[in-house]
Design a protein around this motif. Structure first.
Motif, PDB file in Angstrom:
ATOM      1  N   ASN A   8     -25.308-117.144  -4.075  1.00 52.70           N
ATOM      2  CA  ASN A   8     -25.814-116.606  -5.213  1.00 52.70           C
ATOM      3  C   ASN A   8     -24.527-115.519  -5.499  1.00 52.70           C
ATOM      4  OD1 ASN A   8     -27.515-116.734  -7.689  1.00 52.70           O
ATOM      5  ND2 ASN A   8     -28.219-114.761  -7.151  1.00 52.70           N
ATOM      6  N   LYS A  11     -19.094-116.348  -7.960  1.00 51.88           N
ATOM      7  CA  LYS A  11     -17.777-115.958  -8.717  1.00 51.88           C
ATOM      8  C   LYS A  11     -17.415-114.583  -8.708  1.00 51.88           C
ATOM      9  CE  LYS A  11     -18.214-119.769 -12.130  1.00 51.88           C
ATOM     10  NZ  LYS A  11     -18.869-119.949 -13.450  1.00 51.88           N
ATOM     11  N   GLY A  12     -18.231-113.779  -7.935  1.00 51.50           N
ATOM     12  CA  GLY A  12     -18.112-112.319  -7.958  1.00 51.50           C
ATOM     13  C   GLY A  12     -16.948-112.154  -6.774  1.00 51.50           C
ATOM     14  N   ILE A  33     -23.613-120.638  -7.070  1.00 51.87           N
ATOM     15  CA  ILE A  33     -24.465-120.445  -7.981  1.00 51.87           C
ATOM     16  C   ILE A  33     -24.092-118.999  -8.599  1.00 51.87           C
ATOM     17  CG2 ILE A  33     -26.863-119.773  -8.739  1.00 51.87           C
ATOM     18  CD1 ILE A  33     -26.610-122.493  -7.633  1.00 51.87           C
ATOM     19  N   ASP A  34     -23.998-118.981 -10.001  1.00 53.06           N
ATOM     20  CA  ASP A  34     -23.739-117.780 -10.667  1.00 53.06           C
ATOM     21  C   ASP A  34     -24.335-117.669 -11.821  1.00 53.06           C
ATOM     22  OD1 ASP A  34     -21.006-115.513  -9.945  1.00 53.06           O
ATOM     23  OD2 ASP A  34     -21.753-115.403 -12.055  1.00 53.06           O
ATOM     24  N   THR A  35     -24.318-116.703 -12.592  1.00 50.32           N
ATOM     25  CA  THR A  35     -24.867-116.696 -13.945  1.00 50.32           C
ATOM     26  C   THR A  35     -25.057-117.961 -14.896  1.00 50.32           C
ATOM     27  OG1 THR A  35     -23.908-114.413 -14.177  1.00 50.32           O
ATOM     28  CG2 THR A  35     -25.254-115.118 -15.988  1.00 50.32           C
ATOM     29  N   PHE A  52     -25.090-111.947  -3.216  1.00 48.37           N
ATOM     30  CA  PHE A  52     -24.394-110.843  -3.673  1.00 48.37           C
ATOM     31  C   PHE A  52     -24.104-110.911  -4.955  1.00 48.37           C
ATOM     32  CE2 PHE A  52     -23.441-110.860   0.954  1.00 48.37           C
ATOM     33  CZ  PHE A  52     -23.306-109.250   1.093  1.00 48.37           C
ATOM     34  N   THR A  54     -26.553-109.273  -8.541  1.00 48.43           N
ATOM     35  CA  THR A  54     -27.051-108.132  -9.395  1.00 48.43           C
ATOM     36  C   THR A  54     -28.509-107.765  -8.928  1.00 48.43           C
ATOM     37  OG1 THR A  54     -27.293-107.196 -11.492  1.00 48.43           O
ATOM     38  CG2 THR A  54     -27.122-109.592 -11.181  1.00 48.43           C
ATOM     39  N   ALA A  57     -31.310-110.103 -10.278  1.00 50.92           N
ATOM     40  CA  ALA A  57     -31.283-111.472  -9.850  1.00 50.92           C
ATOM     41  C   ALA A  57     -32.268-111.734  -8.620  1.00 50.92           C
ATOM     42  CB  ALA A  57     -30.028-112.153  -9.518  1.00 50.92           C
ATOM     43  N   GLY A  75     -27.347-108.795   0.108  1.00 49.58           N
ATOM     44  CA  GLY A  75     -26.406-108.030   0.162  1.00 49.58           C
ATOM     45  C   GLY A  75     -26.191-107.030  -0.992  1.00 49.58           C
ATOM     46  N   THR A  76     -26.917-107.460  -2.168  1.00 54.14           N
ATOM     47  CA  THR A  76     -26.723-106.994  -3.569  1.00 54.14           C
ATOM     48  C   THR A  76     -27.550-105.489  -3.107  1.00 54.14           C
ATOM     49  OG1 THR A  76     -27.005-109.064  -4.510  1.00 54.14           O
ATOM     50  CG2 THR A  76     -27.956-107.068  -5.714  1.00 54.14           C
ATOM     51  N   THR A  77     -26.861-104.628  -3.909  1.00 48.50           N
ATOM     52  CA  THR A  77     -27.370-103.273  -3.878  1.00 48.50           C
ATOM     53  C   THR A  77     -27.964-102.939  -5.250  1.00 48.50           C
ATOM     54  OG1 THR A  77     -25.092-102.279  -4.371  1.00 48.50           O
ATOM     55  CG2 THR A  77     -25.762-102.654  -2.029  1.00 48.50           C
ATOM     56  N   ALA A  99     -29.431-105.665   4.003  1.00 49.02           N
ATOM     57  CA  ALA A  99     -28.656-104.641   4.262  1.00 49.02           C
ATOM     58  C   ALA A  99     -27.958-104.003   3.219  1.00 49.02           C
ATOM     59  CB  ALA A  99     -27.793-104.953   5.580  1.00 49.02           C
ATOM     60  N   GLY A 100     -27.588-102.757   3.108  1.00 49.04           N
ATOM     61  CA  GLY A 100     -26.715-102.144   2.178  1.00 49.04           C
ATOM     62  C   GLY A 100     -25.300-102.054   2.768  1.00 49.04           C
ATOM     63  N   PHE A 102     -22.965-104.654   5.499  1.00 49.48           N
ATOM     64  CA  PHE A 102     -22.825-105.689   6.378  1.00 49.48           C
ATOM     65  C   PHE A 102     -21.775-105.658   7.569  1.00 49.48           C
ATOM     66  CE2 PHE A 102     -26.177-107.722   3.767  1.00 49.48           C
ATOM     67  CZ  PHE A 102     -27.136-108.317   4.665  1.00 49.48           C
ATOM     68  N   PHE A 215     -17.441-107.238   5.296  1.00 51.67           N
ATOM     69  CA  PHE A 215     -18.928-107.475   4.491  1.00 51.67           C
ATOM     70  C   PHE A 215     -19.237-109.039   4.623  1.00 51.67           C
ATOM     71  CE2 PHE A 215     -17.086-103.781   2.276  1.00 51.67           C
ATOM     72  CZ  PHE A 215     -17.507-102.715   3.078  1.00 51.67           C
TER      73      PHE A 215
HETATM   74  P1  NAD Z   1     -19.109-108.580  -8.622  1.00 48.62           P
HETATM   75  O1  NAD Z   1     -19.424-107.702 -10.109  1.00 48.62           O
HETATM   76  O2  NAD Z   1     -17.691-108.906  -8.340  1.00 48.62           O
HETATM   77  O3  NAD Z   1     -19.708-110.260  -8.590  1.00 48.62           O
HETATM   78  C1  NAD Z   1     -21.154-110.033  -8.842  1.00 48.62           C
HETATM   79  C2  NAD Z   1     -21.424-111.779  -9.480  1.00 48.62           C
HETATM   80  O4  NAD Z   1     -22.826-111.882  -9.519  1.00 48.62           O
HETATM   81  C3  NAD Z   1     -20.651-111.989 -10.695  1.00 48.62           C
HETATM   82  O5  NAD Z   1     -19.851-113.210 -10.530  1.00 48.62           O
HETATM   83  C4  NAD Z   1     -21.788-112.473 -11.638  1.00 48.62           C
HETATM   84  O6  NAD Z   1     -21.408-113.223 -12.634  1.00 48.62           O
HETATM   85  C5  NAD Z   1     -22.890-112.703 -10.722  1.00 48.62           C
HETATM   86  N1  NAD Z   1     -24.362-112.749 -11.404  1.00 48.62           N
HETATM   87  C6  NAD Z   1     -24.533-111.537 -12.101  1.00 48.62           C
HETATM   88  N2  NAD Z   1     -25.794-111.822 -12.395  1.00 48.62           N
HETATM   89  C7  NAD Z   1     -26.372-113.093 -11.879  1.00 48.62           C
HETATM   90  C8  NAD Z   1     -27.521-113.638 -11.901  1.00 48.62           C
HETATM   91  N3  NAD Z   1     -28.449-113.216 -12.669  1.00 48.62           N
HETATM   92  N4  NAD Z   1     -27.439-114.838 -11.026  1.00 48.62           N
HETATM   93  C9  NAD Z   1     -26.362-115.267 -10.190  1.00 48.62           C
HETATM   94  N5  NAD Z   1     -25.019-114.449 -10.474  1.00 48.62           N
HETATM   95  C10 NAD Z   1     -25.171-113.320 -10.946  1.00 48.62           C
HETATM   96  O7  NAD Z   1     -19.658-107.532  -7.589  1.00 48.62           O
HETATM   97  P2  NAD Z   1     -19.324-107.831  -5.877  1.00 48.62           P
HETATM   98  O8  NAD Z   1     -18.359-106.802  -5.775  1.00 48.62           O
HETATM   99  O9  NAD Z   1     -19.160-109.163  -5.567  1.00 48.62           O
HETATM  100  O10 NAD Z   1     -20.812-107.102  -5.434  1.00 48.62           O
HETATM  101  C11 NAD Z   1     -21.943-107.918  -5.523  1.00 48.62           C
HETATM  102  C12 NAD Z   1     -23.075-107.175  -5.005  1.00 48.62           C
HETATM  103  O11 NAD Z   1     -23.000-106.883  -3.628  1.00 48.62           O
HETATM  104  C13 NAD Z   1     -23.119-105.633  -5.700  1.00 48.62           C
HETATM  105  O12 NAD Z   1     -24.472-105.382  -5.775  1.00 48.62           O
HETATM  106  C14 NAD Z   1     -22.644-104.672  -4.633  1.00 48.62           C
HETATM  107  O13 NAD Z   1     -22.774-103.272  -4.834  1.00 48.62           O
HETATM  108  C15 NAD Z   1     -22.922-105.267  -3.319  1.00 48.62           C
HETATM  109  N6  NAD Z   1     -21.933-105.337  -2.048  1.00 48.62           N
HETATM  110  C16 NAD Z   1     -22.799-105.128  -1.023  1.00 48.62           C
HETATM  111  C17 NAD Z   1     -22.166-105.111   0.037  1.00 48.62           C
HETATM  112  C18 NAD Z   1     -22.932-104.879   1.446  1.00 48.62           C
HETATM  113  O14 NAD Z   1     -22.408-104.762   2.502  1.00 48.62           O
HETATM  114  N7  NAD Z   1     -24.242-105.032   1.372  1.00 48.62           N
HETATM  115  C19 NAD Z   1     -20.572-104.911   0.273  1.00 48.62           C
HETATM  116  C20 NAD Z   1     -20.178-105.024  -1.009  1.00 48.62           C
HETATM  117  C21 NAD Z   1     -20.783-105.350  -2.183  1.00 48.62           C
END
Ligand code: NAD
Length: 243
Positions: A8, A11-12, A33-35, A52, A54, A57, A75-77, A99-100, A102, A215
């Motif tokens: 999930n 695309k991020g 899966i993405d938005t 990872f 938002t 979600a 992994g989402t924060t 985990a905040g 990984f 991560f």
């Molecule tokens: P990003 O903005 O590049 O990617 C997020 C993706 O989630 C996007 O493609 C977006 O379209 C998608 N998205 C948004 N809403 C959605 C939904 N309802 N359903 C499905 N997909 C949805 O962000 P990123 O840098 O990839 O980071 C993502 C998350 O992971 C953030 O919360 C970030 O803080 C966290 N993160 C955690 C760690 C860790 O080690 N725990 C490391 C890096 C990032």
């Protein structure tokens, strides 16, 4: 058999990194899966979910995980304290690693910092220094904040002991103080050092992150591990056997 992952946030930045590394870690992405995508159409075919995306979600994804009895790695924060409390109750219905951070190295740094603080005690002045890229908007980093929590716990100090930077006529350093210093510049992904300094010796524990692959690898490692666990919320210290 490769572990089948429903990813999930595919695309991020993190989603893309996980998809790129899955193949070399005996895993495959069974659903990206993405938005706008409907995860419920694909969940039956996966062994584990990795999220990872938002914070908005997480609730719906956890409900889906609970309904289908699927293990999940979050992994989402960015969840608020109340929001997180409710989500943790839902997460406990399935095997869940939340985990905040990984990174395997950072999680080992957490454990080593706890051990060093306990063994060295109050005679060793303790300071945390972190450096991140020029675009970072908050300070100190979440990882530095966790390191400070661990030090305060082991030294039985309150947050009042934290000393953010020094300037001017500061007077001598107090034994009970824990210094915190945030450096910013360039494209540094994330450096953290914990210093323990006494009269005659100094111990420094340092972790340097090079790219977000650390991560992603940690999250895939957690996915392999959580697929074999009983329902409960775990963290990376559990995955790595550091507790
Ligand atoms: P990003 O903005 O590049 O990617 C997020 C993706 O989630 C996007 O493609 C977006 O379209 C998608 N998205 C948004 N809403 C959605 C939904 N309802 N359903 C499905 N997909 C949805 O962000 P990123 O840098 O990839 O980071 C993502 C998350 O992971 C953030 O919360 C970030 O803080 C966290 N993160 C955690 C760690 C860790 O080690 N725990 C490391 C890096 C990032």
């Amino acid at each position: 058999m490769a572990l089948k992952i429903l990813l999930n946030g595919s695309k991020g930045r993190m989603g893309q990194t996980i998809a790129g590394l899955a193949g070399e870690m005996n895993a495959s992405i069974s659903a990206a899966i993405d938005t706008g995508d409907d995860a419920s159409k694909h969940i039956a075919g996966c062994d584990v979910i990795i999220d990872f995306s938002t914070h908005q979600a997480t609730g719906a994804l956890l409900e889906l995980a609970a309904k289908y009895g699927k293990p999940i790695v979050i992994g989402t924060t960015g969840h608020g304290a109340d929001e997180k409390r409710k989500l943790l109750a839902l997460a406990a219905q399935v095997p869940c690693v939340w985990a905040g951070n990984f990174s395997v190295g950072v999680n080992l740094l957490f454990a080593l910092t706890r051990r060093a603080a306990a063994v060295l005690g109050a005679d060793y002045d303790t300071e945390v220094v972190e450096m991140h890229h020029r675009f970072k908007k908050d300070a100190p980093s979440g990882t530095a904040a966790r390191l400070l929590e661990i030090i305060l716990e082991e030294r039985k100090l309150s947050a009042d002991a934290l000393r953010h930077g020094r300037s001017g006529i500061t007077g001598e350093r107090k034994a009970a103080e824990v210094g915190v210093h945030a450096l910013r510049g360039g494209d540094v992904v994330g450096d953290h050092t914990v210093l323990f300094a006494a009269l005659g010796e100094r111990l420094e524990l340092t972790h340097k992150a090079g790219d977000r692959g650390i991560f992603a690898r940690g999250a895939i490692r957690a996915a392999h591990w959580v697929a074999k666990q009983q329902p409960r919320v775990y963290d990376m210290q559990d995955v790595l056997g550091l507790k």
